[in-house]
Design a protein around this motif. Structure first.
Motif, PDB file in Angstrom:
ATOM      1  N   SER A 268       0.470  -0.814  -0.079  1.00  0.00           N
ATOM      2  CA  SER A 268      -0.212   0.218  -0.350  1.00  0.00           C
ATOM      3  C   SER A 268       0.926   1.205  -0.115  1.00  0.00           C
ATOM      4  O   SER A 268      -0.025   2.398  -0.346  1.00  0.00           O
ATOM      5  N   PHE A 269       2.146   0.535   0.899  1.00  0.00           N
ATOM      6  CA  PHE A 269       3.090   2.514   0.339  1.00  0.00           C
ATOM      7  C   PHE A 269       3.553   2.782  -0.947  1.00  0.00           C
ATOM      8  O   PHE A 269       3.901   3.700  -1.227  1.00  0.00           O
ATOM      9  N   LEU A 270       3.798   1.120  -1.821  1.00  0.00           N
ATOM     10  CA  LEU A 270       4.266   1.728  -3.140  1.00  0.00           C
ATOM     11  C   LEU A 270       2.884   2.858  -3.750  1.00  0.00           C
ATOM     12  O   LEU A 270       3.467   3.579  -4.633  1.00  0.00           O
ATOM     13  N   ASP A 271       2.048   1.491  -3.672  1.00  0.00           N
ATOM     14  CA  ASP A 271       0.751   2.396  -4.453  1.00  0.00           C
ATOM     15  C   ASP A 271       0.587   4.078  -3.852  1.00  0.00           C
ATOM     16  O   ASP A 271       0.502   5.198  -4.626  1.00  0.00           O
ATOM     17  N   LEU A 532       0.745 -13.231   2.039  1.00  0.00           N
ATOM     18  CA  LEU A 532       0.935 -12.120   3.142  1.00  0.00           C
ATOM     19  C   LEU A 532       0.043 -10.871   2.637  1.00  0.00           C
ATOM     20  O   LEU A 532      -0.905  -9.766   2.558  1.00  0.00           O
ATOM     21  N   ARG A 533       0.493  -9.866   1.299  1.00  0.00           N
ATOM     22  CA  ARG A 533       0.613  -9.313   0.598  1.00  0.00           C
ATOM     23  C   ARG A 533      -0.552  -9.270  -0.359  1.00  0.00           C
ATOM     24  O   ARG A 533      -1.563  -8.063  -0.074  1.00  0.00           O
ATOM     25  N   LEU A 534      -1.458 -10.807  -0.642  1.00  0.00           N
ATOM     26  CA  LEU A 534      -2.551 -10.762  -0.653  1.00  0.00           C
ATOM     27  C   LEU A 534      -4.008 -10.293   0.171  1.00  0.00           C
ATOM     28  O   LEU A 534      -4.848  -9.806   0.080  1.00  0.00           O
ATOM     29  N   GLU A 535      -3.501 -11.275   1.533  1.00  0.00           N
ATOM     30  CA  GLU A 535      -4.538 -10.948   1.945  1.00  0.00           C
ATOM     31  C   GLU A 535      -4.862  -9.596   2.612  1.00  0.00           C
ATOM     32  O   GLU A 535      -5.954  -8.654   3.318  1.00  0.00           O
ATOM     33  N   LEU A 536      -3.274  -8.773   2.966  1.00  0.00           N
ATOM     34  CA  LEU A 536      -3.913  -7.371   2.928  1.00  0.00           C
ATOM     35  C   LEU A 536      -4.854  -6.889   2.405  1.00  0.00           C
ATOM     36  O   LEU A 536      -5.085  -5.819   2.683  1.00  0.00           O
ATOM     37  N   GLU A 537      -4.439  -6.744   0.846  1.00  0.00           N
ATOM     38  CA  GLU A 537      -5.144  -6.396   0.076  1.00  0.00           C
ATOM     39  C   GLU A 537      -6.683  -6.505  -0.081  1.00  0.00           C
ATOM     40  O   GLU A 537      -7.330  -6.389   0.327  1.00  0.00           O
ATOM     41  N   ALA A 554       0.627  -3.964  12.673  1.00  0.00           N
ATOM     42  CA  ALA A 554       0.812  -2.805  13.199  1.00  0.00           C
ATOM     43  C   ALA A 554       1.612  -1.922  12.664  1.00  0.00           C
ATOM     44  O   ALA A 554       1.691  -0.818  12.924  1.00  0.00           O
ATOM     45  N   LYS A 555       1.795  -2.612  11.169  1.00  0.00           N
ATOM     46  CA  LYS A 555       3.294  -1.744  10.387  1.00  0.00           C
ATOM     47  C   LYS A 555       2.369  -0.639   9.350  1.00  0.00           C
ATOM     48  O   LYS A 555       2.721  -0.975   7.891  1.00  0.00           O
ATOM     49  N   GLY A 556       1.864   0.163   9.892  1.00  0.00           N
ATOM     50  CA  GLY A 556       1.443   1.572   9.192  1.00  0.00           C
ATOM     51  C   GLY A 556      -0.137   0.856   7.688  1.00  0.00           C
ATOM     52  O   GLY A 556      -0.165   1.804   7.067  1.00  0.00           O
ATOM     53  N   HIS A 557      -0.951  -0.610   7.851  1.00  0.00           N
ATOM     54  CA  HIS A 557      -1.129  -0.591   7.260  1.00  0.00           C
ATOM     55  C   HIS A 557      -2.382   0.271   6.882  1.00  0.00           C
ATOM     56  O   HIS A 557      -3.004   1.249   8.163  1.00  0.00           O
ATOM     57  N   GLN A 591       0.397   1.601  18.023  1.00  0.00           N
ATOM     58  CA  GLN A 591       0.092   1.777  16.597  1.00  0.00           C
ATOM     59  C   GLN A 591      -1.062   0.739  16.062  1.00  0.00           C
ATOM     60  O   GLN A 591      -1.779   0.497  15.652  1.00  0.00           O
ATOM     61  N   VAL A 592      -1.330  -0.497  17.043  1.00  0.00           N
ATOM     62  CA  VAL A 592      -1.865  -1.640  16.578  1.00  0.00           C
ATOM     63  C   VAL A 592      -3.768  -0.690  16.319  1.00  0.00           C
ATOM     64  O   VAL A 592      -4.233  -0.845  15.396  1.00  0.00           O
ATOM     65  N   THR A 593      -3.461   0.107  17.729  1.00  0.00           N
ATOM     66  CA  THR A 593      -5.353   0.847  18.048  1.00  0.00           C
ATOM     67  C   THR A 593      -5.360   1.786  16.861  1.00  0.00           C
ATOM     68  O   THR A 593      -6.493   1.560  16.666  1.00  0.00           O
ATOM     69  N   GLY A 594      -4.574   2.902  16.767  1.00  0.00           N
ATOM     70  CA  GLY A 594      -4.246   3.009  15.694  1.00  0.00           C
ATOM     71  C   GLY A 594      -4.688   2.966  13.807  1.00  0.00           C
ATOM     72  O   GLY A 594      -4.740   3.518  13.127  1.00  0.00           O
ATOM     73  N   ARG A 595      -5.741   1.403  13.747  1.00  0.00           N
ATOM     74  CA  ARG A 595      -5.478   0.928  12.677  1.00  0.00           C
ATOM     75  C   ARG A 595      -7.016   1.160  12.704  1.00  0.00           C
ATOM     76  O   ARG A 595      -7.618   1.025  11.424  1.00  0.00           O
ATOM     77  N   ALA A 596      -7.749   1.476  13.894  1.00  0.00           N
ATOM     78  CA  ALA A 596      -8.920   2.423  14.270  1.00  0.00           C
ATOM     79  C   ALA A 596      -9.343   3.335  13.369  1.00  0.00           C
ATOM     80  O   ALA A 596      -8.708   4.098  13.344  1.00  0.00           O
TER      81      ALA A 596
END
Length: 738
Positions: A268-271, A532-537, A554-557, A591-596
């Motif tokens: 997602s960062f690359l996009d 993993l990339r496919l799952e995140l997408e 928690a890695k910025g997704h 970081q994790v709670t920040g995903r919401a």
């Protein structure tokens, strides 16, 4: 009288006198470069990448600084070959020397990290292409007409590129080649990525983001060393702010390095980068195909690649003209390498910026205590982004006291969290359940005799992975089939799993929400990084209802539909003796709670804990990060721990406990008596056995201004020599205390 650049290049690299010697740094654990003679007619200079004989082998090396050592060249072995690639710059050589001196590592092993693509040292071969010479085939078809029309602009094409542009198969192009309508030409190899355009889609920043960008750009425009810390809550627009710094650096014609803790997972960062600059950055990480690694290395050193996004090892790419380093998620422990050369990429990025005299930008929603202190003292410029970008709001966070809201028997999710997940799924929104523990259960034992399954090579329990029907050690990788009977007493069907992992939470979720679409995210998922990339997408597209994950999540997704985050065991990271335990728990849970709620939807975070009054829990739910950092900094200063003190860890390992302990005691006795520096231990490491090797640990503690490296050099010089199976690992500024 003026001299053009080609004359100057020739003067610098004209053939030197015969029979001279030069130092060559080879990728071996030697304390200094070796001397080699330069054959007559061969041109080398400091930084030249060469091939030299070392024993019976030919190895890659770099001509180093230092000049001749007075040895008769006739007594030395000659350099075998000089590679046709730009030499490593003086800046890069100084950086390698600095890292080696600071980490007390052999300089050859540090240089090896800069030479990780040996097939890239020679120029890439030219690509065979086609050019239209004229004429028309006797039999003209619509497909042939499209090919001739596409090639009529006079440009040269690759065979596949021309076929694609004309919308035909390559056989159509082959037919025209046979008729002599095209001639063969040779083209330079294509770039790995297109050139980024700083004006492609400039963001319209407003309010705090605009102010932050202006402050950062002030340092970038000066073009000299500085360190800026962008401290902003999750979703505050930190990436857009540093994109403006990248754009300004590109306008100035210089290269950019973006360090990310998990670049292999951040598609997602690359996009986002492509949306802003019209092209993706070049990637650099361990999962990159060898051929692509070679192309990126070569084009970074020649300057064809302008921006690289990479993992920590990208810091050792020998760029032609590096002008900016971004360290995103600067607090992340993944920046620490703990193999052969022990270094922290965040800290070394600052060093590389100082040596190269260019700006460095650190970015985090939860900065490290070290960076916070540097910001408060004025060493770093701190830029705050206190609010989320646009209409998005931070999630409402609440603690779930597990003493009052206990899970049902055999379960790990409280009734409060289960109800919240159910309501979220009913609204067709997404829920994330976070547990930083892989597998099904961290321990398996026999109910009858109490036998516990332990790794035969490590002092750690075997983790059950029920999806794979395996028991696995997460230290050495040892795995065995999950048995049906206890190997100690032979009793069938009496093995019990103790504690939860993400697989066990998934099983519990399945019982409560059988109709929900569930995805489990873990680093040991079958299919590796690609899956993993496919799952995140899929999650980002809303193709899952409940996500169960480890720290990968928690890695910025950015998950647009994520409105609930449930922390299954918020106390987990606090249950060890790591002096950074509170800081890391605060960072990870924040970081994790920040995903919401990153897209404006009302969002919630629930933290299951047995310690609701713990300062970390109170800081997270109150949003008062300043109070947490103030307390943590005060405690560090009182205990003279980093950044107010210095630490170094020494791990002594051997095949027998006796050898490891004896050598560690010998090192302790060899420590010089120096005011302000003390040695603790030796003591068995918390992980006393790893891969069949027994481990003892010494911890060296000193004040901030202590000469830690000088102390350790003196200690090592007087210590017993490593004999037999004994190995010593030295870690300056350790992050792990296992």
């Amino acid at each position: 009288m003026s001299t053009d650049s080609s004359d100057l290049f020739g003067a610098l690299f004209e053939a030197p006198p015969a029979n001279r010697t030069v130092p060559v740094l080879v990728p071996m654990p030697a304390p200094k470069p070796y001397s080699y003679s330069v054959p007559e007619g061969m041109a080398v200079a400091p930084g030249s990448v060469v091939q030299v004989p070392l024993g019976p082998r030919q190895v890659i090396g770099v001509v180093w600084d230092g000049g001749e050592d007075g040895v008769d060249p006739k007594k030395l072995r000659p350099i075998s070959h000089v590679f046709d690639c730009p030499p490593l710059t003086k800046e890069m050589r100084d950086f390698i020397d600095w890292v080696a001196a600071y980490t007390l590592s052999p300089p050859g092993l540090v240089a090896r990290m800069a030479l990780r693509a040996p097939n890239a040292f020679e120029p890439e071969p030219m690509v065979e292409g086609l050019k239209l010479v004229g004429g028309r085939p006797e039999r003209m078809t619509p497909a042939r007409a499209r090919v001739l029309d596409a090639a009529s602009n006079g440009l040269s094409w690759t065979r596949s590129g021309l076929a694609h542009a004309a919308g035909v198969s390559t056989s159509v192009v082959d037919g025209l080649i046979t008729l002599g309508i095209f001639e063969t030409v040779f083209l330079p190899p294509p770039p790995v990525v297109a050139l980024p355009d700083p004006e492609f889609a400039a963001a319209r920043l407003e309010g705090p983001q605009k102010d932050a960008a202006e402050e950062i750009l002030g340092d970038v425009r000066k073009g000299e060393f500085s360190v800026s810390l962008i401290d902003g809550v999750t979703g505050s627009g930190k990436t857009e702010v540093y994109f403006e710094a990248i754009a300004e650096t590109l306008r100035r014609g210089r290269q950019v390095l973006i360090l990310l803790p998990e670049i292999a997972l951040t598609a997602s960062f690359l996009d986002r980068f492509q949306d802003r600059f019209g092209a993706k950055p070049a990637e650099w990480h361990s999962d990159l195909a060898p051929r692509m690694r070679e192309k990126v290395w070569r084009q970074a050193v020649t300057g064809e690649v302008r921006v690289v996004a990479g993992a920590r090892s990208a810091l050792f790419l020998p760029f032609e003209d590096l002008g900016l380093i971004i360290v995103d998620e600067e607090h992340d422990p993944a920046y620490k390498q703990e193999d052969r050369v022990f270094y922290n990429a965040r800290d070394m990025a600052v060093v590389r910026g100082r040596i190269g005299d260019f700006p460095v930008i650190l970015v985090s929603a939860t900065p490290s205590v070290e960076s916070q202190v540097n910001g408060q003292s004025g060493r770093y410029t701190t830029v705050h982004l206190p609010t989320r970008f646009g209409d998005a709001a931070l999630p409402d966070l609440h603690l779930v006291d597990m003493r009052r809201h206990a899970p049902e028997r055999g379960g790990f999710l409280s009734p409060v969290l289960i109800r919240a997940v159910g309501k979220t799924v009913e609204r067709r929104e997404q829920a994330l359940l976070f547990l930083n523990r892989r597998g099904y259960a961290p321990l398996t034992l026999c109910r009858v005799c109490g036998h516990r399954f332990q790794c035969p090579q490590c002092s750690s329990w075997l983790v059950e992975h029920r999806f794979r029907k395996q028991l696995q050690c997460h230290q050495c990788g040892h795995a065995e089939r999950t048995p049906e009977a206890c190997p100690e007493c032979g009793t069938l069907d009496h093995l019990v799993a103790c504690g939860p992992g993400v697989e066990r939470i998934a099983e519990e979720v399945e019982r409560h929400f059988p109709e929900a679409r569930t995805i489990v995210l873990s680093s040991d998922i079958m299919g590796g990084v690609k899956r993993l990339r496919l799952e995140l997408e899929a999650i980002a597209k809303g193709e899952a209802d409940i996500v169960i994950g480890t720290q990968l999540v928690a890695k910025g997704h950015n998950f647009p539909l994520m409105t609930l985050v449930g922390i299954v065991d918020a106390d987990l990271g606090l249950a060890n003796g790591d002096p950074r335990a509170a800081e890391r728990t605060f960072q990870l849970l924040s970081q994790v709670t920040g995903r919401a709620g990153r897209t404006g939807l009302k969002s919630h975070g629930l933290l299951q804990t047995y310690q609701p009054q713990h300062p970390v829990m109170q800081a997270i739910v109150s949003g008062d990060s300043d109070a947490f950092y103030e307390r943590e900094i005060t405690e560090r200063e009182r205990a003279v721990l980093p950044p107010f003190g210095r630490l170094a860890s020494i791990i002594v390992s051997a095949e027998t406990r006796h050898d490891a302990e004896n050598h560690a005691r010998g090192m302790r006795n060899a420590a010089p008596q120096v005011s302000g520096i003390s040695v603790l231990g030796p003591a068995e490491a918390p992980l006393a056995l790893v891969r069949g090797r027994h481990r003892f640990r010494l911890l060296v503690h000193g004040r901030r201004n202590s000469d830690m490296q000088g102390f350790l050099r003196a200690m090592l010089s007087q210590s017993p020599k490593e004999r037999g199976s004994v190995q010593v690992q030295l870690d300056i500024d350790p992050q792990s205390f296992l």
